[in-house]
Every structure is written in structure tokens, then in C-alpha cells.
Design a protein around this motif. Sequence first.
Motif, PDB file in Angstrom:
ATOM      1  N   ASN A 430       0.830  -1.209   0.000  1.00 11.01           N
ATOM      2  CA  ASN A 430       0.000   0.000   0.000  1.00 11.01           C
ATOM      3  C   ASN A 430       0.866   1.261   0.000  1.00 11.01           C
ATOM      4  O   ASN A 430       0.470   2.284  -0.531  1.00 11.01           O
ATOM      5  CB  ASN A 430      -0.944  -0.004   1.204  1.00 11.01           C
ATOM      6  CG  ASN A 430      -2.262   0.658   0.890  1.00 11.01           C
ATOM      7  OD1 ASN A 430      -2.730   0.583  -0.242  1.00 11.01           O
ATOM      8  ND2 ASN A 430      -2.852   1.310   1.865  1.00 11.01           N
ATOM      9  N   HIS A 434       0.751   4.194  -3.051  1.00 14.34           N
ATOM     10  CA  HIS A 434       0.290   5.559  -2.815  1.00 14.34           C
ATOM     11  C   HIS A 434       1.406   6.591  -2.832  1.00 14.34           C
ATOM     12  O   HIS A 434       1.159   7.762  -2.574  1.00 14.34           O
ATOM     13  CB  HIS A 434      -0.476   5.628  -1.496  1.00 14.34           C
ATOM     14  CG  HIS A 434      -1.825   4.979  -1.589  1.00 14.34           C
ATOM     15  ND1 HIS A 434      -2.036   3.672  -1.239  1.00 14.34           N
ATOM     16  CD2 HIS A 434      -3.015   5.438  -2.028  1.00 14.34           C
ATOM     17  CE1 HIS A 434      -3.294   3.361  -1.451  1.00 14.34           C
ATOM     18  NE2 HIS A 434      -3.919   4.411  -1.938  1.00 14.34           N
TER      19      HIS A 434
ATOM     20  N   CYS B 374     -13.513  -7.118   6.762  1.00 17.52           N
ATOM     21  CA  CYS B 374     -12.167  -7.018   6.192  1.00 17.52           C
ATOM     22  C   CYS B 374     -11.182  -6.911   7.353  1.00 17.52           C
ATOM     23  O   CYS B 374     -11.383  -6.098   8.253  1.00 17.52           O
ATOM     24  CB  CYS B 374     -12.090  -5.777   5.315  1.00 17.52           C
ATOM     25  SG  CYS B 374     -10.411  -5.211   5.014  1.00 17.52           S
ATOM     26  N   PRO B 375     -10.137  -7.732   7.360  1.00 22.28           N
ATOM     27  CA  PRO B 375      -9.217  -7.701   8.506  1.00 22.28           C
ATOM     28  C   PRO B 375      -8.524  -6.351   8.672  1.00 22.28           C
ATOM     29  O   PRO B 375      -8.034  -6.035   9.752  1.00 22.28           O
ATOM     30  CB  PRO B 375      -8.210  -8.797   8.200  1.00 22.28           C
ATOM     31  CG  PRO B 375      -8.355  -9.100   6.755  1.00 22.28           C
ATOM     32  CD  PRO B 375      -9.754  -8.748   6.372  1.00 22.28           C
ATOM     33  N   TYR B 376      -8.496  -5.558   7.612  1.00 23.31           N
ATOM     34  CA  TYR B 376      -7.845  -4.245   7.724  1.00 23.31           C
ATOM     35  C   TYR B 376      -8.876  -3.121   7.877  1.00 23.31           C
ATOM     36  O   TYR B 376      -8.535  -1.946   7.711  1.00 23.31           O
ATOM     37  CB  TYR B 376      -6.882  -4.030   6.547  1.00 23.31           C
ATOM     38  CG  TYR B 376      -5.764  -5.039   6.652  1.00 23.31           C
ATOM     39  CD1 TYR B 376      -4.724  -4.854   7.559  1.00 23.31           C
ATOM     40  CD2 TYR B 376      -5.807  -6.237   5.946  1.00 23.31           C
ATOM     41  CE1 TYR B 376      -3.744  -5.807   7.733  1.00 23.31           C
ATOM     42  CE2 TYR B 376      -4.819  -7.203   6.113  1.00 23.31           C
ATOM     43  CZ  TYR B 376      -3.790  -6.974   7.013  1.00 23.31           C
ATOM     44  OH  TYR B 376      -2.833  -7.924   7.206  1.00 23.31           O
ATOM     45  N   GLY B 377     -10.097  -3.507   8.177  1.00 29.00           N
ATOM     46  CA  GLY B 377     -11.093  -2.527   8.605  1.00 29.00           C
ATOM     47  C   GLY B 377     -11.838  -1.805   7.495  1.00 29.00           C
ATOM     48  O   GLY B 377     -12.612  -0.892   7.765  1.00 29.00           O
ATOM     49  N   ILE B 378     -11.625  -2.190   6.251  1.00 30.55           N
ATOM     50  CA  ILE B 378     -12.287  -1.456   5.170  1.00 30.55           C
ATOM     51  C   ILE B 378     -13.758  -1.860   5.100  1.00 30.55           C
ATOM     52  O   ILE B 378     -14.104  -3.030   5.235  1.00 30.55           O
ATOM     53  CB  ILE B 378     -11.572  -1.715   3.834  1.00 30.55           C
ATOM     54  CG1 ILE B 378     -10.188  -1.083   3.917  1.00 30.55           C
ATOM     55  CG2 ILE B 378     -12.331  -1.138   2.655  1.00 30.55           C
ATOM     56  CD1 ILE B 378      -9.172  -1.817   3.165  1.00 30.55           C
ATOM     57  N   ASP B 379     -14.604  -0.878   4.900  1.00 30.50           N
ATOM     58  CA  ASP B 379     -16.034  -1.140   4.761  1.00 30.50           C
ATOM     59  C   ASP B 379     -16.324  -1.328   3.269  1.00 30.50           C
ATOM     60  O   ASP B 379     -16.789  -0.416   2.589  1.00 30.50           O
ATOM     61  CB  ASP B 379     -16.827   0.026   5.353  1.00 30.50           C
ATOM     62  CG  ASP B 379     -18.303  -0.306   5.466  1.00 30.50           C
ATOM     63  OD1 ASP B 379     -18.727  -1.324   4.874  1.00 30.50           O
ATOM     64  OD2 ASP B 379     -19.025   0.440   6.135  1.00 30.50           O
ATOM     65  N   SER B 382     -19.849  -0.548   1.685  1.00 29.12           N
ATOM     66  CA  SER B 382     -20.200   0.881   1.704  1.00 29.12           C
ATOM     67  C   SER B 382     -19.426   1.662   0.649  1.00 29.12           C
ATOM     68  O   SER B 382     -19.950   2.604   0.067  1.00 29.12           O
ATOM     69  CB  SER B 382     -19.928   1.483   3.082  1.00 29.12           C
ATOM     70  OG  SER B 382     -20.722   0.861   4.038  1.00 29.12           O
ATOM     71  N   SER B 419     -20.319   8.587   3.777  1.00 32.01           N
ATOM     72  CA  SER B 419     -20.770   7.198   3.678  1.00 32.01           C
ATOM     73  C   SER B 419     -19.773   6.241   4.306  1.00 32.01           C
ATOM     74  O   SER B 419     -20.158   5.200   4.819  1.00 32.01           O
ATOM     75  CB  SER B 419     -20.960   6.797   2.224  1.00 32.01           C
ATOM     76  OG  SER B 419     -21.655   7.784   1.530  1.00 32.01           O
ATOM     77  N   PRO B 421     -16.319   6.040   6.855  1.00 29.52           N
ATOM     78  CA  PRO B 421     -15.326   6.745   7.674  1.00 29.52           C
ATOM     79  C   PRO B 421     -13.955   6.682   6.990  1.00 29.52           C
ATOM     80  O   PRO B 421     -13.648   5.686   6.321  1.00 29.52           O
ATOM     81  CB  PRO B 421     -15.300   5.942   8.981  1.00 29.52           C
ATOM     82  CG  PRO B 421     -16.547   5.145   8.989  1.00 29.52           C
ATOM     83  CD  PRO B 421     -16.955   4.929   7.568  1.00 29.52           C
ATOM     84  N   LEU B 423     -10.983   6.028   7.762  1.00 30.62           N
ATOM     85  CA  LEU B 423     -10.102   4.877   7.962  1.00 30.62           C
ATOM     86  C   LEU B 423     -10.635   3.610   7.313  1.00 30.62           C
ATOM     87  O   LEU B 423      -9.949   2.596   7.274  1.00 30.62           O
ATOM     88  CB  LEU B 423      -9.898   4.627   9.459  1.00 30.62           C
ATOM     89  CG  LEU B 423      -9.022   5.636  10.177  1.00 30.62           C
ATOM     90  CD1 LEU B 423      -8.970   5.344  11.662  1.00 30.62           C
ATOM     91  CD2 LEU B 423      -7.618   5.609   9.592  1.00 30.62           C
ATOM     92  N   ARG B 424     -11.863   3.654   6.843  1.00 40.35           N
ATOM     93  CA  ARG B 424     -12.445   2.462   6.228  1.00 40.35           C
ATOM     94  C   ARG B 424     -12.591   2.634   4.717  1.00 40.35           C
ATOM     95  O   ARG B 424     -13.344   1.920   4.076  1.00 40.35           O
ATOM     96  CB  ARG B 424     -13.790   2.149   6.877  1.00 40.35           C
ATOM     97  CG  ARG B 424     -13.692   1.952   8.388  1.00 40.35           C
ATOM     98  CD  ARG B 424     -14.889   1.273   8.985  1.00 40.35           C
ATOM     99  NE  ARG B 424     -14.814   1.160  10.430  1.00 40.35           N
ATOM    100  CZ  ARG B 424     -14.108   0.238  11.077  1.00 40.35           C
ATOM    101  NH1 ARG B 424     -13.403  -0.640  10.397  1.00 40.35           N
ATOM    102  NH2 ARG B 424     -14.097   0.195  12.394  1.00 40.35           N
ATOM    103  N   ASN B 427      -8.544   3.602   0.148  1.00 37.85           N
ATOM    104  CA  ASN B 427      -7.088   3.770   0.119  1.00 37.85           C
ATOM    105  C   ASN B 427      -6.378   2.944   1.188  1.00 37.85           C
ATOM    106  O   ASN B 427      -5.152   2.841   1.173  1.00 37.85           O
ATOM    107  CB  ASN B 427      -6.690   5.252   0.223  1.00 37.85           C
ATOM    108  CG  ASN B 427      -7.250   5.921   1.446  1.00 37.85           C
ATOM    109  OD1 ASN B 427      -7.986   5.306   2.219  1.00 37.85           O
ATOM    110  ND2 ASN B 427      -6.924   7.181   1.642  1.00 37.85           N
ATOM    111  N   HIS B 428      -7.129   2.342   2.094  1.00 37.45           N
ATOM    112  CA  HIS B 428      -6.497   1.488   3.089  1.00 37.45           C
ATOM    113  C   HIS B 428      -6.453   0.018   2.669  1.00 37.45           C
ATOM    114  O   HIS B 428      -5.970  -0.817   3.436  1.00 37.45           O
ATOM    115  CB  HIS B 428      -7.190   1.643   4.443  1.00 37.45           C
ATOM    116  CG  HIS B 428      -6.893   2.962   5.097  1.00 37.45           C
ATOM    117  ND1 HIS B 428      -7.671   4.077   4.915  1.00 37.45           N
ATOM    118  CD2 HIS B 428      -5.866   3.350   5.876  1.00 37.45           C
ATOM    119  CE1 HIS B 428      -7.146   5.095   5.577  1.00 37.45           C
ATOM    120  NE2 HIS B 428      -6.052   4.685   6.177  1.00 37.45           N
ATOM    121  N   CYS B 429      -6.971  -0.279   1.482  1.00 43.77           N
ATOM    122  CA  CYS B 429      -6.926  -1.665   1.017  1.00 43.77           C
ATOM    123  C   CYS B 429      -5.486  -2.024   0.667  1.00 43.77           C
ATOM    124  O   CYS B 429      -4.848  -1.341  -0.122  1.00 43.77           O
ATOM    125  CB  CYS B 429      -7.804  -1.842  -0.216  1.00 43.77           C
ATOM    126  SG  CYS B 429      -7.567  -3.436  -1.002  1.00 43.77           S
TER     127      CYS B 429
END
Lengths: 492, 464
Positions: A430, A434, B374-379, B382, B419, B421, B423-424, B427-429
Motif C-alpha cells: 500500500n 500511494h 475485512c481484517p484491515y477494517g475497510i467497509d 459501503s 458514507s 469513515p 479509515l475504512r 485507500n487502506h486496502c
Amino acid sequence: MKINRLRQIRRITATFFIVAMTLLFLDFTGTLHGWMGWMAKIQFLPAVMAINTGIIISLIVITLLFGRVYCSVICPLGIFQDIISRINKKKNRFKYSKSILWLRYTTLAMLLIAFFAGMGSIVALLDPYSAFGRIISNIFAPIYQCGNNLLAYLAERADSYAFYEKEIWMKSLGTFAIASVTLIVLIVLAIKGGRAYCNTICPVGTLLGTLSRYSIYKIRIDESRCNGCGLCARNCKAACINSKNHSIDYSECVACFNCIDKCNKGALRYERSVKKEIAHERVDSSRRTMLTFAGSMIAASAVKAQESKMDGGLAFIEDKKIPKRNTAIVPPGAYSIRNFTRRCTGCQLCVSVCPNQVLRPSTGLSTFLQPEVSYERGYCRPECTKCSEVCPAGAILPISQADKSSTQIGHAVWIEKNCVIITDDVSCGNCARHCPTGAITMIEVNPDSLESKTIPIVNTERCIGCGACENLCPSRPFSAIYVEGHNMHKTV
Amino acid sequence: MSDIKKKTNRRDFLKLMGGGAVASAATFSGCNANSLSRGGTSLNEIPTDSMSYRNANSTGNKVSVLGYGCMRWPLLPTPKADGNVIDQEAVNELIDYAIKHGVNYFDTSPVYVQGFSEGATGIALKRHPRDKFMIATKLSNFSPETWSREASLKMYHNSFEKLQVEYIDYMLLHGIGMGGMDALNGRYINNGMLDFLVEERESGRIRNLGFSYHGDISVFDYLLSMHDEIKWDFVQIQLNYVDWHHAKEVNQRNTNAEYLIGELSKRDIQAVIMEPLLGGRLAKLPDYLAGKLKQQEPDKSVASWAFRYAGSFDNVLTVLSGMTYMEHLQDNLRSYAPLQRLTNEEFELLYDTATKMIEYPLIACTSCQYCMPCPYGIDIPSVFQHYNRCVCEDNYPSDNQDINYTEARRAFLIGYDRSVPKLRQANHCIGCDQCSHHCPQAIKIPQELMRIDNYVERLKQDKT
């Protein structure tokens, strides 16, 4: 009844300045800065820090011509005290007090020593404009943002995009504490003694006071008319009129023109030299309406709305913690930590305008109150140059988007033991994905195997230290890649 | 009462305004993801005695054409101490209302709503006489840890306990086709669970045995080839007017519903329909397409077309809808109490809509939540919902020369933060790809998230 025109001009200008300056610190969208940004730039100490000769000379000339008008209409902290002072409705409550010269000159000396020694945090602590900035951005801005968030909530219900939510967070406990103490001290002093702060502590007041002794236009007492009633002295918020001696301490007079109307005999005039008097009628101004400024204090309750998103099937996300950085990061445009700490007056204007929640006041002793960069909540985005646009002190000089994206403010460092590739046994990348400059490449741990996992390698020559990698690193609470600041920024 | 009157007035108003106004009214309803109402629906009284029913070939039971999907029960703002996330009171209210209006088929699974669906459905249904409802649940032994006979049996018996019933009306092998033949053999054949379920049917603890199908068509064909031996009582398939001809365009792995239902008809097996709305996407058509449907039937919801479509096939036993809100339930009841079958022209209109719809760069997500957490918190759902919504509402500028660029950019970016947050967000994937194989729609989740992330990045940098 003839209205004192000078006083009216002073009040209109002062109102305009304080409203605009306050909005400057409250407006997190950065739209007002295009219009109002100059107001921060004409503040005395920031102009000195920025070596903005034109403005310094203008301010000196104005003071030599008209006295300390700077203190009554330009300095937001001064106007702020005038507003607070109005809480005390008692009439004729001031009295002449002799200037405490040793204190005034000690603080001025402290400022000068700190300035030349490059101790930015002391300068930041003493600068009146910055004290105002801290009070607004630490105490009033959160209230303002609560109001904004309420509107954003309503807008969301109405499917409108007119307002968006702003996260409210404690950026630095130390700075908040300083701002709170300053506010309390100011309130006590202003309610009791009007401009006591300006005439005992404020080094800018002392400096301009030294000049204003020699100003051409002054309030003058016509001794032939004065009966020594002392009404003027009891209404002088600067406590500078000695009615017994018919004298005025011009180093303390902030040219507010309140006394002129107070005098029943018309003995006070603002003029070049003593002239024959024209009788002035008395104007009772005690019942002028308060500024509506106080209204902004009664905002919605400060409770942060719980995130309404359903959280059922979502993994818990730990907050990021600040890594230990050997060298602090300062924003692009600062050029070097030395330039930054020398010039920054800690006014928090950049902190309040940073849309990415990157800037916050430092907690370091030598840089206390001055902002620094950290990437727990966001990163220094390529399209944003807001802080450099607003800085009045030249600590962050204007920088274009193109220059910014080639300015190295730090470099990324990979910490193997934190990386999810090792800890979670997954593939990631990641950070590399980015990186706006393509400074991170993922390379195979085992070059012979096609199945090999890849780890990030940072090309420190290309890395600009923007923190995208650190912020978006999945490793929590400490990122597996973090930015180490540079003392001197350089162009890649 | 005043509420009803208000809505009726709105309908009258629409009638008066004619087509042009109707099209603009559709803008409010067509793509409205968050709004409870599907809009434009007349709020006259819903009859309690007009539900359309189909006779089950196997048992002769009368099954309501509207089946209640129990996968999307309303949630509590914060979970209870035991982790239960379901708003039981709301569930009771919905089920009472549904039964009162003639719904008698309830479809759940041990894995739905983080495993709380069976319990909540059981509690609500327990308050009604057993002959008023039929229960469908599944053997959802997806995780390889539950492939053993013991673990599978445990899951099976647990369903009786959770649902508080002595027998289960409809039992399904869950998600056949996901994971191909290997998963089928591992989950049902090698451990003898299929044989066990057939025995259970003979003993009467299961009244009907079937399977739900997603994905690999060879597994579907294989199971149907076993029909003479096993006698499938029903099969659950995905059918809607997009999947009829365009299943492959929506999802590489899917098969056209035309083929599926044809194969079932040949063998006289009745179909239970899932995803009649394609995960809600057929209720949130792009504004332009929604407007076309509204022109035909101004006071019918966009969703009602999809329900009438699915119900218009003779071979269909019931059409499942995961109704979270009372408004959805009421809207669907209007579509089926009684059902007005589509005319040939209407069929054509819907196929035309489907052809145009697949031109939009939508993501096939149905928000089923199988990929979560998702183990990394992504929704994940949504993010996809927000993206689809923006595409539908024309807030998806492709170029900064677009006429509505500034507004669309603002709507996309501000709406994104609202829609999902921060952190979810996408871009956190990190691309670990632990999600994709759970997706019944075979969405390449990391790739799609990265595509959205790149798009957001371009919007933020104003470089679109």
C-alpha cells in the motif's frame, strides 16, 4: 449631539479587523484567506519575522504619526481585550497607574534575546497576535466546528453538500493549556484594568509605546480648560492620563479616543499641537451595544456525535501512535528547521487551516507552540499548499504545488518488524501504491522465486517525506514505514 | 392518516404534472440509496387477503410469491453485550406485518447477520402459529473448518435450536458453485452430509431439500444430473431482468438466468428467486433509466418492476427480498398482493433497460456482507455502494470539462467521507485479497477498490 468621529472610525475599523481575524482562524475551508490573509501579514511580530520591511516601516511610520493606533485597531488581541473589558459595566472604573517600566522592558528584552538566539517558542509565547491565534484556534474553533458539524449533519439529512463534517481533536494539550491560561489572565486583566496586559507585558506594546512618545498626533490636554476632575483618567482603559499633573504617558496611550468625549470641558483634543479649543459636546457612549461577537460563543453543545455508521461487521481499527522521529518534520516552504523555528510565532494559523490534519503544535521544549508535521491522521497531500499561503511570519514561505512535490522535507524509513508482510504473512504494497513520487518499489525477498513476497524499498533520493506511506500503512499503532524529518529541505 | 393523505396528494400532483414532471420526480427516487422510501409509491391501504400464492409441487403447500429474506435485518446502533447486532423489536414488527399480509416464506442461514439472523427470526416467528409460516435455512458450512461431518451436523442441529422449530420446511445446500466441485465434494459429498439430509427429509425433519447456486455452472449441472436420484424439491437461483441475458457482463462467473430457469423447468423443479433486485441496484437505477420506468407507471416504485418481473415466471415458487425497512416491505406487498404479471411490452422494456444499464460502470456488489469483516477494517460494501450511487446520480465526472464537474466532484468527495469513515475507505486496502473468494458476485474486490481509490485521488488532485 456631535459624535466623536475619530472614535467612530476606530471602532468600525477595530470591529472589522477582529471579526475578520477571528474568521481567519475559524475558517477551515481556507476560502477566506484569499480575501483576509493580508490582515495576518500586517501583524507586527510576524512581519518582523518575515523581514517584511515594507510593513515594518509602515507600522513604525503610522505609530510615529498617530500613536499606538496599531494597538487599538490592528492588533486582534488588543481589540479582544476591549471587548472583554465591556463586561464590566461599572462607570468610571479606571484610574491612572504609573507604568511599570522594569517589567515592560524585561519582557521586551526577553523577546529580543529570544529572537536573536532563535528561541522561537519564547517569541511565540510573547507575541500578542499569536496568543490571539492560539485562543481562537484552541478554544473557539472547536465550538465553531461543532456548529459546523451540526449543519453538516442537517445537510446530510437534506442530501445537500453545502457543509461537510470536520473532525475535532485535541492537537496539543500543552498549547491548549497555554491558550486557556492566556485567555483567563486576559479576561481578569481586561475586566479589572482595561489594557493592563498591553502596557505591562506585551513587548509589541512596549516597543510601539517607545515610539509613540514621539508621535506627531497625540491626545493633548488643554490645561487652561482642564479643571482636574479626573473623569478622563477614570475612563482611560490604558490608565495613562495623570489628571492631577495634566499629563499623559504617551507610551501607554493606545489612541482609543474615548477620553475626548468624556471631558465635560472639551479640554482633550487629538491634534498636532495645542490649538485653540472648539467646544465639544459630550457624547455618552456607555450604552453602545455590545459586539455580537459573544454570540459565537453560544454554539451547539460540544459533544462529538457518535459515528452513526453501523459497525456490526467491521474490524476494530486501532489509532495510530506518533513514532519517535529523530528530526522533526516541518512543512514544505519552511526550507529548514532553523528558518522555521526562528520565524514562527506560533499563531496556529497554519494548524487551523491544514485540511489534512497534519500540522499540530509541537510539544518539544525549544519548539513549544510552534507547529510540526505528523501523519497519524492524514498526510501532506500533493495538491495542498494552504499552510504556505497563510503563514504571516515567513516561517512557511509561499510554495507552488509543483515546487512542493519536488521538495524533500524528510524521507521514509521502513521498519521490518512492524510490516504486515512479516507480521500477518500477507502481501501488501500500500505504501508503494500511494507514493506520489514513485520512490517506493516492492522487491522480491527471494529473487529466485516467482512466489516470493515483496518488501518496500525506499529511494531516498526521490522520497519527499509527504507521509502518504506512513499514513496509509496498515500496521497499527505504529506504522511499518515512517518519515524522518530533514534539517534542511532540498529539491529533488 | 394525514401522512397517507399527503402521499396521495403527491400522486395526484404527479398525474397532473404529466410526463415531464414525472421524469424529474424519478430523480428523487431512482437512485436514492439512503432514503427509506422507494418513492413515488401511492400509499393506499394494503389488502391483507390479496397475496398471490404458488402451490409447491412437492408438498402442495401454498407459498406466498413474496418471500422474506432474513439477511438484512435492521441493526442496533451499537451491539448488545452478547454481540447481537439485530434490533429484535423491529424484526418482530416486520415479521408480524408480513404474516398479517400473507407472507409465509422466511429464508435465513446460520451465517447471516454475523450469525444472529436465525435466532432473531426464530424469536419473532415463535409468536405465530407454526402453520402460518414456512422456514428455509441452509447448511452454510463455508469455512473449511466446518467441512467435517461433526461440525456440519452441529451447524444443522443448531439451526433447529435457534429457530425453535421441530422441522424445517426448506433446507438448502448453501452457495453451491462457489469454490467449484472441490467445495461441493468437501462440504456435502465426502462427509456424507448430502445423504444425511436426504434421510432427514424421509424422516420428516426436513420437508423440502434443495440448494442455492452461485458461480461455477458445472456444479449446477452436476447437481441437476443427480435429480433422478435425490429429487430436488426446489433450487434457489439469482434471477432478475439484468441477469436474464447479461449475467456474464455483470459477473464473469455467473450464468444467464434464462439457462438456469430453463434447466429447472425441464425437470419440473420450482425455483426460489434470490437477488431479484440485484442487491438493490434495480431499485436504484441510473436516473435516466428510472425516469423511463416512471413514465410508464408514475405511481409504482422502480423496484416493483423487478419484483413483478421475477414473479411473472410460472416456474417460480417465491421471490426473496431482504427487507430492512417497513417501507420496503409495504412496497413489495403492493407488488404481490396481488401480482400483476408483466405484459410482453413490459418484458421488452425491462430487457431494454438492462441492456442500457450494463453500459454504466457499476460494481455488481449486492451488499451481502459475505466479504466482511475485512481484517484491515475497510467497509467494502459501503465503498461500492457510494460509488454506485454516484454513478447512478451522475456524480461521477470523467473529465474536469464536464458541465457539472465542480458539483459532482464535491458530491462524490463529501459523500464519500459521509458514507465511509476515512479509515475504512478504499485507500487502506492493502490488496491481501482475503475477501474476493467470499464474494458470490465474484467481484475482484481489491482491484475495484484500487480503481475507486485512484479515481478519488484524481478527483482530490483535481486532475480528472
